[in-house]
Write an enzyme that holds these catalytic residues in place. Sequence first.
Site, PDB file in Angstrom:
ATOM      1  N   HIS A  44       0.877  -1.195   0.000  1.00 55.78           N
ATOM      2  CA  HIS A  44       0.000   0.000   0.000  1.00 55.78           C
ATOM      3  C   HIS A  44       0.902   1.230   0.000  1.00 55.78           C
ATOM      4  O   HIS A  44       1.445   1.610   1.037  1.00 55.78           O
ATOM      5  CB  HIS A  44      -0.889  -0.009   1.245  1.00 55.78           C
ATOM      6  CG  HIS A  44      -1.862   1.129   1.291  1.00 55.78           C
ATOM      7  ND1 HIS A  44      -3.183   0.957   1.621  1.00 55.78           N
ATOM      8  CD2 HIS A  44      -1.707   2.454   1.056  1.00 55.78           C
ATOM      9  CE1 HIS A  44      -3.800   2.132   1.576  1.00 55.78           C
ATOM     10  NE2 HIS A  44      -2.915   3.065   1.245  1.00 55.78           N
ATOM     11  N   HIS A  54       1.686   5.305  -1.656  1.00 55.88           N
ATOM     12  CA  HIS A  54       1.344   6.498  -2.450  1.00 55.88           C
ATOM     13  C   HIS A  54       2.625   7.077  -3.036  1.00 55.88           C
ATOM     14  O   HIS A  54       3.497   7.518  -2.277  1.00 55.88           O
ATOM     15  CB  HIS A  54       0.660   7.550  -1.567  1.00 55.88           C
ATOM     16  CG  HIS A  54      -0.632   7.078  -0.994  1.00 55.88           C
ATOM     17  ND1 HIS A  54      -1.842   7.274  -1.617  1.00 55.88           N
ATOM     18  CD2 HIS A  54      -0.906   6.369   0.140  1.00 55.88           C
ATOM     19  CE1 HIS A  54      -2.811   6.735  -0.892  1.00 55.88           C
ATOM     20  NE2 HIS A  54      -2.269   6.170   0.173  1.00 55.88           N
ATOM     21  N   LEU A  55       2.720   7.053  -4.353  1.00 54.58           N
ATOM     22  CA  LEU A  55       3.926   7.599  -5.003  1.00 54.58           C
ATOM     23  C   LEU A  55       3.698   8.983  -5.584  1.00 54.58           C
ATOM     24  O   LEU A  55       4.645   9.636  -6.015  1.00 54.58           O
ATOM     25  CB  LEU A  55       4.417   6.656  -6.109  1.00 54.58           C
ATOM     26  CG  LEU A  55       5.174   5.409  -5.659  1.00 54.58           C
ATOM     27  CD1 LEU A  55       5.609   4.583  -6.870  1.00 54.58           C
ATOM     28  CD2 LEU A  55       6.379   5.759  -4.802  1.00 54.58           C
ATOM     29  N   ARG A  56       2.410   9.404  -5.652  1.00 55.73           N
ATOM     30  CA  ARG A  56       2.104  10.736  -6.220  1.00 55.73           C
ATOM     31  C   ARG A  56       2.556  10.831  -7.677  1.00 55.73           C
ATOM     32  O   ARG A  56       2.708   9.839  -8.363  1.00 55.73           O
ATOM     33  CB  ARG A  56       2.709  11.863  -5.383  1.00 55.73           C
ATOM     34  CG  ARG A  56       2.520  11.746  -3.890  1.00 55.73           C
ATOM     35  CD  ARG A  56       1.093  11.735  -3.464  1.00 55.73           C
ATOM     36  NE  ARG A  56       0.961  11.919  -2.010  1.00 55.73           N
ATOM     37  CZ  ARG A  56      -0.072  11.502  -1.312  1.00 55.73           C
ATOM     38  NH1 ARG A  56      -1.079  10.864  -1.892  1.00 55.73           N
ATOM     39  NH2 ARG A  56      -0.131  11.732  -0.008  1.00 55.73           N
ATOM     40  N   ASN A  80      -5.036   7.341  -6.029  1.00 58.73           N
ATOM     41  CA  ASN A  80      -5.736   8.597  -5.689  1.00 58.73           C
ATOM     42  C   ASN A  80      -4.953   9.832  -6.134  1.00 58.73           C
ATOM     43  O   ASN A  80      -4.604  10.691  -5.341  1.00 58.73           O
ATOM     44  CB  ASN A  80      -6.069   8.652  -4.186  1.00 58.73           C
ATOM     45  CG  ASN A  80      -4.838   8.622  -3.287  1.00 58.73           C
ATOM     46  OD1 ASN A  80      -3.813   8.054  -3.637  1.00 58.73           O
ATOM     47  ND2 ASN A  80      -4.947   9.236  -2.126  1.00 58.73           N
ATOM     48  N   LYS A 135      -8.993  -0.265  -6.065  1.00 60.35           N
ATOM     49  CA  LYS A 135      -9.020   0.362  -4.737  1.00 60.35           C
ATOM     50  C   LYS A 135     -10.286   1.184  -4.555  1.00 60.35           C
ATOM     51  O   LYS A 135     -10.548   2.106  -5.319  1.00 60.35           O
ATOM     52  CB  LYS A 135      -7.786   1.260  -4.569  1.00 60.35           C
ATOM     53  CG  LYS A 135      -7.795   2.116  -3.300  1.00 60.35           C
ATOM     54  CD  LYS A 135      -7.602   1.302  -2.032  1.00 60.35           C
ATOM     55  CE  LYS A 135      -7.801   2.120  -0.771  1.00 60.35           C
ATOM     56  NZ  LYS A 135      -6.679   2.974  -0.421  1.00 60.35           N
ATOM     57  N   HIS A 180     -10.406   1.292   1.524  1.00 62.50           N
ATOM     58  CA  HIS A 180     -10.163   2.212   2.643  1.00 62.50           C
ATOM     59  C   HIS A 180     -11.441   2.172   3.485  1.00 62.50           C
ATOM     60  O   HIS A 180     -12.431   2.804   3.137  1.00 62.50           O
ATOM     61  CB  HIS A 180      -9.882   3.625   2.136  1.00 62.50           C
ATOM     62  CG  HIS A 180      -9.599   4.601   3.239  1.00 62.50           C
ATOM     63  ND1 HIS A 180      -8.425   5.314   3.326  1.00 62.50           N
ATOM     64  CD2 HIS A 180     -10.335   4.977   4.321  1.00 62.50           C
ATOM     65  CE1 HIS A 180      -8.451   6.075   4.410  1.00 62.50           C
ATOM     66  NE2 HIS A 180      -9.599   5.893   5.025  1.00 62.50           N
ATOM     67  N   HIS A 210      -4.843  -0.811   5.745  1.00 66.50           N
ATOM     68  CA  HIS A 210      -4.356  -0.103   6.940  1.00 66.50           C
ATOM     69  C   HIS A 210      -5.316  -0.229   8.132  1.00 66.50           C
ATOM     70  O   HIS A 210      -5.865   0.758   8.601  1.00 66.50           O
ATOM     71  CB  HIS A 210      -4.052   1.369   6.653  1.00 66.50           C
ATOM     72  CG  HIS A 210      -5.062   2.106   5.818  1.00 66.50           C
ATOM     73  ND1 HIS A 210      -6.397   2.143   6.118  1.00 66.50           N
ATOM     74  CD2 HIS A 210      -4.924   2.825   4.685  1.00 66.50           C
ATOM     75  CE1 HIS A 210      -7.027   2.868   5.216  1.00 66.50           C
ATOM     76  NE2 HIS A 210      -6.167   3.278   4.330  1.00 66.50           N
ATOM     77  N   ASP A 221       1.366   2.523   3.542  1.00 65.93           N
ATOM     78  CA  ASP A 221       0.525   3.722   3.382  1.00 65.93           C
ATOM     79  C   ASP A 221       1.386   4.975   3.488  1.00 65.93           C
ATOM     80  O   ASP A 221       0.914   6.023   3.936  1.00 65.93           O
ATOM     81  CB  ASP A 221      -0.629   3.753   4.386  1.00 65.93           C
ATOM     82  CG  ASP A 221      -1.731   4.724   3.951  1.00 65.93           C
ATOM     83  OD1 ASP A 221      -1.738   5.154   2.776  1.00 65.93           O
ATOM     84  OD2 ASP A 221      -2.590   5.064   4.790  1.00 65.93           O
ATOM     85  N   HIS A 241       3.373  14.384   1.732  1.00 64.22           N
ATOM     86  CA  HIS A 241       2.817  15.708   1.404  1.00 64.22           C
ATOM     87  C   HIS A 241       3.959  16.704   1.610  1.00 64.22           C
ATOM     88  O   HIS A 241       4.830  16.482   2.459  1.00 64.22           O
ATOM     89  CB  HIS A 241       1.660  16.067   2.351  1.00 64.22           C
ATOM     90  CG  HIS A 241       0.430  15.243   2.142  1.00 64.22           C
ATOM     91  ND1 HIS A 241      -0.522  15.548   1.192  1.00 64.22           N
ATOM     92  CD2 HIS A 241      -0.007  14.123   2.764  1.00 64.22           C
ATOM     93  CE1 HIS A 241      -1.500  14.655   1.234  1.00 64.22           C
ATOM     94  NE2 HIS A 241      -1.215  13.772   2.186  1.00 64.22           N
ATOM     95  N   ALA A 251      -3.568  14.979   5.580  1.00 63.25           N
ATOM     96  CA  ALA A 251      -3.401  13.694   6.266  1.00 63.25           C
ATOM     97  C   ALA A 251      -2.425  12.823   5.494  1.00 63.25           C
ATOM     98  O   ALA A 251      -2.519  12.698   4.273  1.00 63.25           O
ATOM     99  CB  ALA A 251      -4.754  12.988   6.381  1.00 63.25           C
TER     100      ALA A 251
HETATM  101  O1  DOR Z   1      -3.415   9.670   5.723  1.00 63.96           O
HETATM  102  C1  DOR Z   1      -3.692   9.304   4.603  1.00 63.96           C
HETATM  103  N1  DOR Z   1      -3.137   9.872   3.512  1.00 63.96           N
HETATM  104  N2  DOR Z   1      -4.600   8.347   4.443  1.00 63.96           N
HETATM  105  C2  DOR Z   1      -5.061   7.989   3.243  1.00 63.96           C
HETATM  106  O2  DOR Z   1      -5.882   7.132   3.173  1.00 63.96           O
HETATM  107  C3  DOR Z   1      -4.619   8.704   2.025  1.00 63.96           C
HETATM  108  C4  DOR Z   1      -3.311   9.297   2.233  1.00 63.96           C
HETATM  109  C5  DOR Z   1      -2.945  10.289   1.150  1.00 63.96           C
HETATM  110  O3  DOR Z   1      -3.125   9.963  -0.024  1.00 63.96           O
HETATM  111  O4  DOR Z   1      -2.456  11.353   1.469  1.00 63.96           O
HETATM  112 ZN    ZN Z   2      -3.341   5.047   1.490  1.00 65.38          ZN
END
Ligand code: DOR
Ligand code: ZN
Length: 337
Positions: free
Chosen positions: A13, A15-17, A41, A95, A134, A168, A240, A244, A256
């Site tokens: 799980h 996030h690579l953006r 996402n 997802k 999620h 998660h 996860d 940011h 978050a």
């Molecule tokens: O804290 C989080 N950040 N929870 C998520 O489910 C998404 C993630 C994000 O993409 O920033």
């Molecule tokens: Zn996530």
Amino acid sequence: MQTVILNSPFDMHLHLRDDEMLKLVAPLSSKTFSGALIMPNLMPPVDAKEALLFYKQRIKKAIGDNDFAPMMTLFFKNYSKEFLEDIKDEIIAVKLYPAGITTNSDGGVEVFDTVELAPTLNAMSELNIPLSIHGESNGYVMDRETEFLPVYESLAIAFPKLKIIMEHITTKEAVDLVQKYDNLYATITAHHLTLTLDDVLGNMLKPHLFCKPIVKSYKDREALVKIATSGHPKIMFGSDSAPHLKENKEKDNAAAGIFTAPIALQILVQLFNDNNKLENLQKFVSDNACNIYGLKPNKKTITFKEKDFKIPDFYEKGTQKVVPMYAGEILKWSIEA
Ligand code: DOR
Ligand code: ZN
């Protein structure tokens, strides 16, 4: 000096953006992991074949020469069976986000009605495409995961051949539920295994420890540590890791997400060692995922030494600056170069 060796760790799980952030964070995962399940996402979300293939290309370019498999996911919507059949070989899972529950999830599912979801979920079930979820309601923040558990349960019952991954998980109740249905599985993050809400706001407010789902109580953390360190075959590591920009975390309306990609494995070695369960770490970070998703491990071997590792204050490239969990603190385990 004690040594730990892990073969083909997978992050199930991640996030690579995109764009500049992708260029900063992708190498930090591809150096130590054999592959990762990549979250869809983005803005806009990854919900079409061409966009997905193009995103995968950008990821491959960003990881450079590292031997690393980006395993792509599609943002859940109602899809036709023809569409899913056509994209099947390019994805590892679909997802599902409840609408608006976290970063870039506005196009997610509004109402969890098994009849309405049936055409897509039956097609996924027939095509053997796992559903990753999620699992949070939009209720009181500390109860969101628990309030969502009946949805997991109704999906598990209505679609018994569908592999459902509870992403998660954060609560004792979720730990209990995943063991109750054959077709439920779960990922657990390094931060939910090590933090409680006290760490986020028990003293000073720590925006870099703020994530969705929010970290929970000592009782919950204990249940998570117990099942993860037992090597339970339905439980996989998924970081996860959700980077940011520093400026978007250190402000009012902070985003978050906790950035753990470059430090998660060292944290896990320390945690499993502290619990005298090092023998189960290989299952948690690789073997279970290989069995659940049918992954083929590559030959990547990561060696850890019991030697102090000071976590950097931030990771940076060009205009991008990201603060990791435990910035500036010392871990007891380092990765051997
Ligand atoms: O804290 C989080 N950040 N929870 C998520 O489910 C998404 C993630 C994000 O993409 O920033
Ligand atoms: Zn996530």
